[in-house]
Scaffold this motif. Structure first.
Motif, PDB file in Angstrom:
ATOM      1  N   GLU A   1       0.828  -1.204   0.000  1.00  0.00           N
ATOM      2  CA  GLU A   1       0.000   0.000   0.000  1.00  0.00           C
ATOM      3  C   GLU A   1       0.864   1.257   0.000  1.00  0.00           C
ATOM      4  OE1 GLU A   1      -4.031  -1.545   2.339  1.00  0.00           O
ATOM      5  OE2 GLU A   1      -2.488  -0.450   3.436  1.00  0.00           O
ATOM      6  N   SER A   2       1.893   1.257   0.827  1.00  0.00           N
ATOM      7  CA  SER A   2       2.777   2.423   0.891  1.00  0.00           C
ATOM      8  C   SER A   2       3.550   2.608  -0.404  1.00  0.00           C
ATOM      9  CB  SER A   2       3.755   2.280   2.065  1.00  0.00           C
ATOM     10  OG  SER A   2       3.075   2.313   3.289  1.00  0.00           O
ATOM     11  N   LEU A   3       4.048   1.512  -0.984  1.00  0.00           N
ATOM     12  CA  LEU A   3       4.793   1.603  -2.241  1.00  0.00           C
ATOM     13  C   LEU A   3       3.898   2.066  -3.387  1.00  0.00           C
ATOM     14  CD1 LEU A   3       7.002  -1.612  -1.963  1.00  0.00           C
ATOM     15  CD2 LEU A   3       7.757   0.764  -1.774  1.00  0.00           C
TER      16      LEU A   3
ATOM     17  N   VAL B   1      -7.497  -5.898   0.809  1.00  0.00           N
ATOM     18  CA  VAL B   1      -7.845  -4.486   0.624  1.00  0.00           C
ATOM     19  C   VAL B   1      -9.203  -4.295  -0.027  1.00  0.00           C
ATOM     20  CG1 VAL B   1      -7.039  -2.292  -0.356  1.00  0.00           C
ATOM     21  CG2 VAL B   1      -5.371  -3.967   0.460  1.00  0.00           C
ATOM     22  N   GLY B   2      -9.623  -5.268  -0.839  1.00  0.00           N
ATOM     23  CA  GLY B   2     -10.933  -5.164  -1.474  1.00  0.00           C
ATOM     24  C   GLY B   2     -10.900  -4.734  -2.916  1.00  0.00           C
ATOM     25  N   VAL B   3      -9.733  -4.236  -3.370  1.00  0.00           N
ATOM     26  CA  VAL B   3      -9.561  -3.844  -4.765  1.00  0.00           C
ATOM     27  C   VAL B   3      -8.203  -4.332  -5.245  1.00  0.00           C
ATOM     28  CG1 VAL B   3     -11.031  -1.793  -4.630  1.00  0.00           C
ATOM     29  CG2 VAL B   3      -8.583  -1.593  -4.128  1.00  0.00           C
ATOM     30  N   VAL B   4      -8.006  -4.407  -6.551  1.00  0.00           N
ATOM     31  CA  VAL B   4      -6.712  -4.819  -7.081  1.00  0.00           C
ATOM     32  C   VAL B   4      -5.734  -3.663  -6.962  1.00  0.00           C
ATOM     33  CG1 VAL B   4      -7.683  -6.508  -8.663  1.00  0.00           C
ATOM     34  CG2 VAL B   4      -7.393  -4.134  -9.422  1.00  0.00           C
TER      35      VAL B   4
ATOM     36  N   PHE C   1       0.002 -11.642  -6.575  1.00  0.00           N
ATOM     37  CA  PHE C   1      -0.028 -10.389  -5.816  1.00  0.00           C
ATOM     38  C   PHE C   1      -1.412  -9.747  -5.887  1.00  0.00           C
ATOM     39  CE2 PHE C   1       1.053  -5.663  -6.018  1.00  0.00           C
ATOM     40  CZ  PHE C   1       0.991  -5.500  -4.641  1.00  0.00           C
ATOM     41  N   ASN C   2      -1.988  -9.681  -7.083  1.00  0.00           N
ATOM     42  CA  ASN C   2      -3.324  -9.102  -7.255  1.00  0.00           C
ATOM     43  C   ASN C   2      -4.359  -9.830  -6.405  1.00  0.00           C
ATOM     44  OD1 ASN C   2      -2.559  -7.115  -9.048  1.00  0.00           O
ATOM     45  ND2 ASN C   2      -2.993  -8.335 -10.871  1.00  0.00           N
ATOM     46  N   LYS C   3      -4.259 -11.158  -6.395  1.00  0.00           N
ATOM     47  CA  LYS C   3      -5.228 -11.970  -5.655  1.00  0.00           C
ATOM     48  C   LYS C   3      -5.143 -11.714  -4.151  1.00  0.00           C
ATOM     49  CE  LYS C   3      -6.498 -16.808  -4.793  1.00  0.00           C
ATOM     50  NZ  LYS C   3      -6.168 -18.236  -5.119  1.00  0.00           N
ATOM     51  N   ILE C   4      -3.933 -11.729  -3.619  1.00  0.00           N
ATOM     52  CA  ILE C   4      -3.748 -11.533  -2.181  1.00  0.00           C
ATOM     53  C   ILE C   4      -4.102 -10.101  -1.785  1.00  0.00           C
ATOM     54  CG2 ILE C   4      -2.094 -11.582  -0.284  1.00  0.00           C
ATOM     55  CD1 ILE C   4      -2.838 -14.326  -1.372  1.00  0.00           C
ATOM     56  N   PHE C   5      -3.687  -9.138  -2.612  1.00  0.00           N
ATOM     57  CA  PHE C   5      -3.971  -7.734  -2.313  1.00  0.00           C
ATOM     58  C   PHE C   5      -5.476  -7.488  -2.273  1.00  0.00           C
ATOM     59  CE2 PHE C   5      -4.430  -3.210  -3.034  1.00  0.00           C
ATOM     60  CZ  PHE C   5      -3.358  -2.651  -2.339  1.00  0.00           C
ATOM     61  N   ARG C   6      -6.182  -8.026  -3.252  1.00  0.00           N
ATOM     62  CA  ARG C   6      -7.631  -7.847  -3.297  1.00  0.00           C
ATOM     63  C   ARG C   6      -8.319  -8.509  -2.101  1.00  0.00           C
ATOM     64  NH1 ARG C   6     -11.472  -8.630  -8.633  1.00  0.00           N
ATOM     65  NH2 ARG C   6     -13.394  -7.839  -7.694  1.00  0.00           N
TER      66      ARG C   6
ATOM     67  N   SER D   1      -3.852  -1.950  -9.021  1.00  0.00           N
ATOM     68  CA  SER D   1      -3.945  -0.868  -9.993  1.00  0.00           C
ATOM     69  C   SER D   1      -5.064   0.109  -9.639  1.00  0.00           C
ATOM     70  CB  SER D   1      -4.159  -1.452 -11.396  1.00  0.00           C
ATOM     71  OG  SER D   1      -5.336  -2.256 -11.428  1.00  0.00           O
ATOM     72  N   LYS D   2      -6.163  -0.407  -9.102  1.00  0.00           N
ATOM     73  CA  LYS D   2      -7.264   0.470  -8.684  1.00  0.00           C
ATOM     74  C   LYS D   2      -6.886   1.251  -7.434  1.00  0.00           C
ATOM     75  CE  LYS D   2     -10.520  -0.705 -11.661  1.00  0.00           C
ATOM     76  NZ  LYS D   2     -11.173   0.294 -12.562  1.00  0.00           N
ATOM     77  N   PHE D   3      -6.174   0.600  -6.507  1.00  0.00           N
ATOM     78  CA  PHE D   3      -5.750   1.259  -5.275  1.00  0.00           C
ATOM     79  C   PHE D   3      -4.789   2.399  -5.589  1.00  0.00           C
ATOM     80  CE2 PHE D   3      -2.919   1.794  -1.650  1.00  0.00           C
ATOM     81  CZ  PHE D   3      -3.810   1.852  -0.584  1.00  0.00           C
ATOM     82  N   LYS D   4      -3.874   2.172  -6.537  1.00  0.00           N
ATOM     83  CA  LYS D   4      -2.862   3.165  -6.897  1.00  0.00           C
ATOM     84  C   LYS D   4      -3.505   4.398  -7.496  1.00  0.00           C
ATOM     85  CE  LYS D   4       1.490   3.500  -9.544  1.00  0.00           C
ATOM     86  NZ  LYS D   4       2.399   3.753  -8.417  1.00  0.00           N
TER      87      LYS D   4
END
Length: 281
Positions: A240-242, A273-276, A265-270, A278-281
């Motif tokens: 998230e910070s990066l 966090v609830g979103v992939v 990474f996308n799977k674990i992050f979602r 690229s959407k979070f960034k």
């Protein structure tokens, strides 16, 4: 009741003069703190100990420490507040290894003796000089200021580390690890999460003199989650910070954080966090 203080930034600085009272109740923090005594005299109440302070002293506090100052003579304090995340982000972006190596001396420091951290007298002037440079960079906010702060604080960290190592020389590891064992184990995991071998059960057991069979039970008992889940959560917080503070692409972050590939990474992050990403960034 002890009050707990928080900061919104990974590194921040406060300088003020206390005339008769320090102005803060006895408290601890969720961050680390370096307190520079610019002038004045009084007493520092740290955990269960009381020590006199004077001009030129520097006190280091970890999140588990409780403290307050009793003012005898008007005192100017310079306080640098910083989080583990400050080091983790820069370590992940740098090829230099001094961040993590020297951070361990700080993370595992226990205030067995509540006193000024300066053990090497010649380091006193250097530490106060670095404090002033960091203060000026934080106040001026000019180009490349953050990078300069990172490098200056890296130097301060190394000098602080060698003084802490000197101050704890000869103190049994058992005594140093008695207080805050849980915090120390979790801090160790956070600092070494990018090095797979360092967060193996066998390694953690060896570092903290625990039975390998007990490590998982130990983590589960105090966190309510497994070691593997805690490692994943830590990586996601770093991600998230990066994503917010760097120009790295999603696949580059995935590689740095040790995920199998961008899809994993996308799977674990979602999941967390609830979103992939690229959407979070």
């Amino acid at each position: 009741m002890t009050k707990r203080f928080y900061i919104a930034k990974d590194i921040d600085l406060l300088e003020f003069k206390a005339i008769n009272e320090w102005g803060h109740p006895r408290h601890n923090h969720h961050f680390y703190e370096l307190t520079f005594v610019m002038d004045g005299k009084g007493q520092h109440l740290l955990n269960e100990s009381t020590v006199d302070y004077k001009k030129g002293d520097i006190f280091f506090l970890a999140p588990k420490d409780e403290h307050e100052f009793i003012i005898h003579e008007p005192t100017t304090f310079g306080i640098i507040k910083f989080t583990e995340q400050f080091f983790m982000e820069n370590a992940s972006l740098s090829k230099n290894t001094y961040w993590l190596k020297n951070l361990q001396s700080i993370v595992f420091h226990s205030n067995v003796i509540a006193k000024s951290v300066i053990e090497i007298e010649s380091d006193r002037k250097q530490l106060f000089g670095l404090y002033c440079l960091i203060r000026d960079e934080l106040l001026n906010k000019i180009s490349y200021g953050h990078r300069v702060i990172v490098e200056l604080f890296g130097a301060l960290l190394i000098i602080l580390s060698r003084n802490l190592k000197t101050s704890t020389h000869g103190i049994p590891n058992e005594r140093l690890s008695e207080k805050g064992r849980v915090d120390d184990v979790l801090s160790y995991i956070r600092q070494n999460v990018l090095q797979r071998d360092m967060v193996k059960v066998s390694t953690i057991a060896s570092v903290f003199h625990l039975s390998p069979n007990y490590v998982g039970i130990f983590i589960k008992k105090h966190l309510g989650i497994s070691l593997q889940k805690y490692i994943q959560q830590t990586k996601i917080k770093m991600a998230e910070s990066l994503l917010k503070q760097s120009n790295l692409h999603v696949n580059e972050i995935a590689e740095k954080l040790g995920f199998t590939d961008a899809a994993h990474f996308n799977k674990i992050f979602r999941k967390y966090v609830g979103v992939v990403p690229s959407k979070f960034k």
